[in-house]
Design a protein around this motif. Structure first.
Motif, short mmCIF file in Angstrom:
data_model
loop_
_atom_site.label_atom_id
_atom_site.label_comp_id
_atom_site.label_asym_id
_atom_site.label_seq_id
_atom_site.Cartn_x
_atom_site.Cartn_y
_atom_site.Cartn_z
N LEU A 90 0.84 -1.20 0.00
CA LEU A 90 0.00 0.00 0.00
C LEU A 90 0.87 1.24 0.00
O LEU A 90 1.96 1.24 0.56
CB LEU A 90 -0.90 0.02 1.24
CG LEU A 90 -1.81 -1.17 1.50
CD1 LEU A 90 -2.53 -0.99 2.83
CD2 LEU A 90 -2.80 -1.32 0.38
N THR A 94 -3.37 5.05 0.01
CA THR A 94 -4.33 3.94 -0.12
C THR A 94 -4.54 3.15 1.17
O THR A 94 -5.33 2.22 1.18
CB THR A 94 -3.88 2.97 -1.24
OG1 THR A 94 -2.59 2.45 -0.90
CG2 THR A 94 -3.85 3.66 -2.58
N LYS A 98 -8.19 1.09 1.76
CA LYS A 98 -8.08 -0.37 1.81
C LYS A 98 -8.54 -0.91 3.16
O LYS A 98 -9.17 -1.97 3.23
CB LYS A 98 -6.64 -0.82 1.54
CG LYS A 98 -6.25 -0.73 0.10
CD LYS A 98 -6.94 -1.83 -0.69
CE LYS A 98 -6.40 -1.86 -2.11
NZ LYS A 98 -7.04 -2.89 -2.92
N GLU A 101 -12.28 -0.94 3.11
CA GLU A 101 -12.77 -2.08 2.32
C GLU A 101 -12.72 -3.36 3.14
O GLU A 101 -13.64 -4.17 3.08
CB GLU A 101 -11.88 -2.29 1.08
CG GLU A 101 -12.23 -1.48 -0.11
CD GLU A 101 -11.29 -1.79 -1.27
OE1 GLU A 101 -10.86 -2.95 -1.42
OE2 GLU A 101 -10.98 -0.86 -2.03
#
Length: 148
Positions: A90, A94, A98, A101
């Motif tokens: 990553l 991000t 992430k 998510e």
């Protein structure tokens, strides 16, 4: 006097165990147990290899391990400062998307940060600041128990 039909030796019938050509009513457990033991050995060998993550040399501490039923999200930081979620690298931009998510319970999810003991402390603090800045409040560092 004559003997009764089918009787032999003292009036008792000789019976054979099982009938020829008939179904066997007993289950042979030996092959079943052999298969179960082989599967047990396979899983015992394979289980340590199933841990997902980047190999790190974690620092040691005297802290006791946490008891938890829910598996937390784990971020790993290599010696070079690269950040990984599982095996996916990553960037700083991000990390939070992430985590969102991956998190099943939103920002209430626990996040463990595994930092190599040779990584710059400032980099670990920076990643933790990014995570807490994204709304995650349950952030913890992971260490290995100290060997004596």
């Amino acid at each position: 006097m004559g003997m009764a039909a089918g009787a032999s030796q003292g009036g008792k019938r000789r019976r054979r165990r099982g009938r020829r050509g008939g179904p066997i009513n007993e289950i042979n457990m030996t092959p079943f147990i052999d298969v179960v033991l082989v599967l047990l050995i396979i899983f015992m060998v394979a289980a340590p290899m199933m841990t997902v993550g980047v190999p790190l040399d974690l620092p040691q501490s005297k802290a006791s391990p946490l008891n938890s039923d829910v598996k937390p999200i784990t971020l790993s930081i290599r010696q070079t400062g690269q950040v990984f979620l599982g095996e996916d690298e990553l960037t700083d931009d991000t990390i939070v998307p992430k985590l969102m998510e991956t998190a099943k319970t939103g920002t209430e999810e626990r996040v463990f940060v595994r930092g190599d003991k040779r990584v710059d402390y400032g980099r670990v603090a920076q990643v933790m600041a990014i995570v807490t800045g994204g709304g995650f409040k349950k952030v913890a560092l992971v260490t290995e128990p100290e060997h004596q």
